[in-house]
Design a protein around this motif. Sequence first.
Motif, mmCIF file in Angstrom:
data_model
loop_
_atom_site.group_PDB
_atom_site.id
_atom_site.type_symbol
_atom_site.label_atom_id
_atom_site.label_comp_id
_atom_site.label_asym_id
_atom_site.label_seq_id
_atom_site.Cartn_x
_atom_site.Cartn_y
_atom_site.Cartn_z
ATOM 1 N N LEU A 96 0.821 -1.215 0.000
ATOM 2 C CA LEU A 96 0.000 0.000 0.000
ATOM 3 C C LEU A 96 0.857 1.269 0.000
ATOM 4 O O LEU A 96 0.304 2.377 -0.013
ATOM 5 C CB LEU A 96 -0.918 0.003 1.228
ATOM 6 C CG LEU A 96 -1.995 -1.084 1.268
ATOM 7 C CD1 LEU A 96 -2.659 -1.120 2.646
ATOM 8 C CD2 LEU A 96 -3.039 -0.850 0.182
ATOM 9 N N ARG A 97 2.176 1.089 0.056
ATOM 10 C CA ARG A 97 3.113 2.219 0.103
ATOM 11 C C ARG A 97 2.829 3.142 1.286
ATOM 12 O O ARG A 97 2.936 4.365 1.198
ATOM 13 C CB ARG A 97 3.074 3.004 -1.213
ATOM 14 C CG ARG A 97 3.499 2.170 -2.415
ATOM 15 C CD ARG A 97 3.503 2.980 -3.684
ATOM 16 N NE ARG A 97 3.932 2.154 -4.814
ATOM 17 C CZ ARG A 97 4.029 2.591 -6.065
ATOM 18 N NH1 ARG A 97 3.732 3.865 -6.358
ATOM 19 N NH2 ARG A 97 4.428 1.782 -7.024
ATOM 20 N N GLY A 98 2.449 2.505 2.385
ATOM 21 C CA GLY A 98 2.234 3.255 3.610
ATOM 22 C C GLY A 98 1.038 4.166 3.590
ATOM 23 O O GLY A 98 1.021 5.169 4.328
ATOM 24 N N ARG A 99 0.014 3.836 2.792
ATOM 25 C CA ARG A 99 -1.168 4.705 2.717
ATOM 26 C C ARG A 99 -2.442 3.869 2.704
ATOM 27 O O ARG A 99 -2.449 2.722 2.264
ATOM 28 C CB ARG A 99 -1.125 5.581 1.462
ATOM 29 C CG ARG A 99 0.021 6.586 1.489
ATOM 30 C CD ARG A 99 -0.058 7.589 0.348
ATOM 31 N NE ARG A 99 0.990 8.592 0.482
ATOM 32 C CZ ARG A 99 0.895 9.688 1.208
ATOM 33 N NH1 ARG A 99 -0.232 9.924 1.874
ATOM 34 N NH2 ARG A 99 1.892 10.556 1.288
ATOM 35 N N CYS A 100 -3.516 4.454 3.221
ATOM 36 C CA CYS A 100 -4.827 3.795 3.205
ATOM 37 C C CYS A 100 -5.263 3.559 1.775
ATOM 38 O O CYS A 100 -5.134 4.451 0.917
ATOM 39 C CB CYS A 100 -5.847 4.658 3.950
ATOM 40 S SG CYS A 100 -7.561 4.082 3.822
ATOM 41 N N SER A 101 -5.814 2.386 1.497
ATOM 42 C CA SER A 101 -6.244 2.066 0.132
ATOM 43 C C SER A 101 -7.451 2.878 -0.295
ATOM 44 O O SER A 101 -7.726 3.010 -1.489
ATOM 45 C CB SER A 101 -6.582 0.576 0.029
ATOM 46 O OG SER A 101 -7.667 0.250 0.893
ATOM 47 N N SER A 102 -8.178 3.455 0.665
ATOM 48 C CA SER A 102 -9.387 4.202 0.330
ATOM 49 C C SER A 102 -9.131 5.699 0.225
ATOM 50 O O SER A 102 -9.388 6.312 -0.810
ATOM 51 C CB SER A 102 -10.471 3.927 1.375
ATOM 52 O OG SER A 102 -11.639 4.664 1.116
ATOM 53 N N CYS A 103 -8.611 6.300 1.304
ATOM 54 C CA CYS A 103 -8.453 7.761 1.324
ATOM 55 C C CYS A 103 -7.020 8.217 1.096
ATOM 56 O O CYS A 103 -6.757 9.430 1.032
ATOM 57 C CB CYS A 103 -8.972 8.331 2.641
ATOM 58 S SG CYS A 103 -7.971 7.858 4.087
ATOM 59 N N LYS A 104 -6.096 7.262 1.012
ATOM 60 C CA LYS A 104 -4.680 7.564 0.766
ATOM 61 C C LYS A 104 -4.014 8.318 1.925
ATOM 62 O O LYS A 104 -2.948 8.895 1.747
ATOM 63 C CB LYS A 104 -4.499 8.357 -0.533
ATOM 64 C CG LYS A 104 -5.130 7.698 -1.750
ATOM 65 C CD LYS A 104 -4.625 6.291 -1.948
ATOM 66 C CE LYS A 104 -5.294 5.625 -3.148
ATOM 67 N NZ LYS A 104 -4.888 4.210 -3.288
#
Length: 290
Positions: A96-104
Amino acid sequence: MPAELIVPAAVVLGLLIGSFLNVVIHRLPLIMERQWADEIAQAQAERDGPAAEPSSYRVEPEAETFNLVVPRSRCPHCGHQIRWYENLPILSWLALRGRCSSCKAPISARYPLVEAATGLVFGYCAWRWGLGWTTAAWCGFGAALIALAMIDWDTTLLPDGITLPLLWAGLIAATLQWTALPLADAVWGAVGGYLSLWLVYWGFKLLTGKEGMGYGDFKLFAALGAWFGWQALIPLILIASITGAIVGLVLKLRSGLRPGGYVPFGPFLSLAGLVGMVFSPAALLPLGGL
């Protein structure tokens, strides 16, 4: 299990336990706060009677179902429910590259670091002691210290729900000869660990009128004494004090100290415990001048 698979299996198990520790680190202080609020509300209700106004401390009914299992993990920014494949230790964070899959929104790198640290502890224990109860005991010891260090750093709390079982586990492990420590040494280590910091606490308070540490530190040091024996108390407290002073100085130079200028001591006691696990109490004794 084949010998060559023991360490990799322990690492994988440690990564999974580390993922659960992230939940414990985040939720256990919140659970404690809700319990305290409910106890205050009940005490006020008993004092004021049924006709009293509802207490501002009372936890709302819809917020009561909150524990280490329920509800499922969600993104704190958008409420997105984290799917199982988004919760794989380390791998999901990287994918996920350290980010939420929904809101980034960014996901703290601390989550995979806690998982990696737990995996390393479990792998080390399996490499050193092989497959057996001694490994299981020290894996539990390491996992508890990681959780306590992070909780104390975040909240300045050392929950009794972890420190007291850790203390009793040390005494039980000594009784069953899982730690190669005589039970008498473990008992006196627990007594000495608690009383030593208790005396420092009251001496500092009488001299300055301030509280230099909390009772959780006494219990954690008592637990370390139960695992390592009274002979290791001096080197352990030296390691914790020196590392704590260094970190505190760095934070002060960077203006990173919290309001009041304090640094929690629990993380450094936990670090000392992990150092003691790796190098053994006998190797630490010269540091204490014993």
